[in-house]
Write an enzyme that holds these catalytic residues in place. Sequence first.
Site, mmCIF file in Angstrom:
data_model
loop_
_atom_site.group_PDB
_atom_site.id
_atom_site.type_symbol
_atom_site.label_atom_id
_atom_site.label_comp_id
_atom_site.label_asym_id
_atom_site.label_seq_id
_atom_site.Cartn_x
_atom_site.Cartn_y
_atom_site.Cartn_z
ATOM 1 N N SER A 251 0.821 -1.199 0.000
ATOM 2 C CA SER A 251 0.000 0.000 0.000
ATOM 3 C C SER A 251 0.856 1.250 0.000
ATOM 4 O O SER A 251 1.833 1.354 0.743
ATOM 5 C CB SER A 251 -0.915 0.002 1.243
ATOM 6 O OG SER A 251 -1.387 1.286 1.540
ATOM 7 N N LYS A 252 0.486 2.217 -0.850
ATOM 8 C CA LYS A 252 1.176 3.505 -0.852
ATOM 9 C C LYS A 252 1.049 4.168 0.519
ATOM 10 O O LYS A 252 2.005 4.760 1.033
ATOM 11 C CB LYS A 252 0.578 4.414 -1.922
ATOM 12 C CG LYS A 252 0.725 3.906 -3.343
ATOM 13 C CD LYS A 252 0.022 4.830 -4.321
ATOM 14 C CE LYS A 252 0.099 4.290 -5.754
ATOM 15 N NZ LYS A 252 -0.595 5.158 -6.726
ATOM 16 N N ARG A 253 -0.137 4.072 1.098
ATOM 17 C CA ARG A 253 -0.386 4.756 2.372
ATOM 18 C C ARG A 253 0.377 4.106 3.507
ATOM 19 O O ARG A 253 0.956 4.784 4.348
ATOM 20 C CB ARG A 253 -1.890 4.740 2.668
ATOM 21 C CG ARG A 253 -2.264 5.439 3.973
ATOM 22 C CD ARG A 253 -3.765 5.483 4.144
ATOM 23 N NE ARG A 253 -4.409 6.183 3.035
ATOM 24 C CZ ARG A 253 -5.738 6.280 2.885
ATOM 25 N NH1 ARG A 253 -6.532 5.702 3.769
ATOM 26 N NH2 ARG A 253 -6.254 6.936 1.871
#
Length: 497
Positions: A251-253
């Site tokens: 995940s980017k987040r």
Amino acid sequence: MPEILESASNKARVRFAPSPTGFLHVGSARTFIFNWLYARHRGGTMILRLDDTDAERNTQASVDSIFDGLKWLGLGWDEAYKQSERLHLHRRTAWTIFEKGLAYRDFTPAHTGEAEKSGTQGTWLFNPGARELSPAESDRRAAAGEPFALRFRVPREGGQLVRFADAVYGEQVKAAADIEDFALLRSDGMPTYHLASCADDADLRISHIIRGQDHLSNTYKHVLIFEAAACALPQFAHLPLLVAPDGTKLSKRRHGPVVSVTTYRDAGFLSEAFINFLCLLGWSPKNDRENMSLQELTDIFSLEGINRSNAVVNFKEPAATPEEAFDPKAVWLNAEHIRGLPVEELSARVLPIIRAAGFNLVPEKMLRITPLIRERIKLLREVLTAADFFFVDQLPPYDPAELIPQKGDMAMALRVLSRAQDVLAQVEFKHDPLDQALRAAAQELGIKAGQMFQPIRVAVCGRKNAPPLFETLEVLGRETVLARVEQAIGKAAPAGV
């Protein structure tokens, strides 16, 4: 945009359709690579389509970041489109479906939780009041300017099944009655992802849709759209997800820069090694090879080699060293590809890194340094630590005790350096003469060759772990070597006197 030429029936037409809502994710890069390899293997067409219709989330910075990452991969594409420039096609497709009675206007405001819950999991499926509205009443309310969404009329009687064959996951079947009446157009007239994607895929004659497994559940809706629009179904192939060591989706987040393609570029990965690494995440050739060139990957790539299980990217959180931030296999492959590069090409790759660090090194000298450090670096940026002593004016401080030879003392180090100073002032600065002269000097001093070489190596490199001594001396040159030996004598003298 280039004109589309009619392709032969056996030529694949594939597409990569990123949404510009952030940097180029490694999973998206793998999807692009698999599409590219499939197209090139079959002599087909690679299409880049920017799915940029979500105006609220799309940013120019994200567009630039995606192209930045794709440019580094260096693979290219044959045709390019922006979905935002094709809205007329999307709307025409939606109204064609409506005119067939396969869609309806829904004047209901956004769902408030009071809409009917009739799915198998208690999820929203449709609003009976909107679905059953008569055509005349629907036309009247629309003509009056009342906003509406256009929804697909999913078949709910007769036990109809929606099915498709996936090249990776096999036959997929779902009861139509378990699919909600999904929107084709929003109340502002903008197409939804499902409609725009399918309308574009049909118009661009995409033969194979190769995308992430997280889109597998969407495909039932897409099958309904293709069929309603009287378009042939493409061949679907869904790719296993990339997951972190703890099994969570990358995940980017959550995982930040480690999932960005440009992080690998900036860390010193070769694009061809990165491509090689991504291909081994969820795909394997029949011969289980790992180190492969782009041409070799192109020659043997097939959808049959794609695995169903998710692929783990093994990085450490938090990483104690920059290298630990990456999968060990990625680092190993990069080192292998570095060793496989011709000296001239590797030299050209690392020179900009050295110059960006503030060192004005000429290409000719870099060409002499490169063979000495090619086996000693795993990432391109490591040239700044593996070869720093070649291009700094002054060595960073080092412990004088490093000058002491094995089974010797500082007095021995001082004798070695003093004798070396005399020898190096006169000998020809070429490998063989340096080798012969310094070995002869060791015999004169009554010590082993290794005891002679270590103080000199530390004096000129600032550390014990360095490239072969005579090649290093030759590249550094007499003036630099003598100056550094003189400095080392100054470090050794107080303890050696």
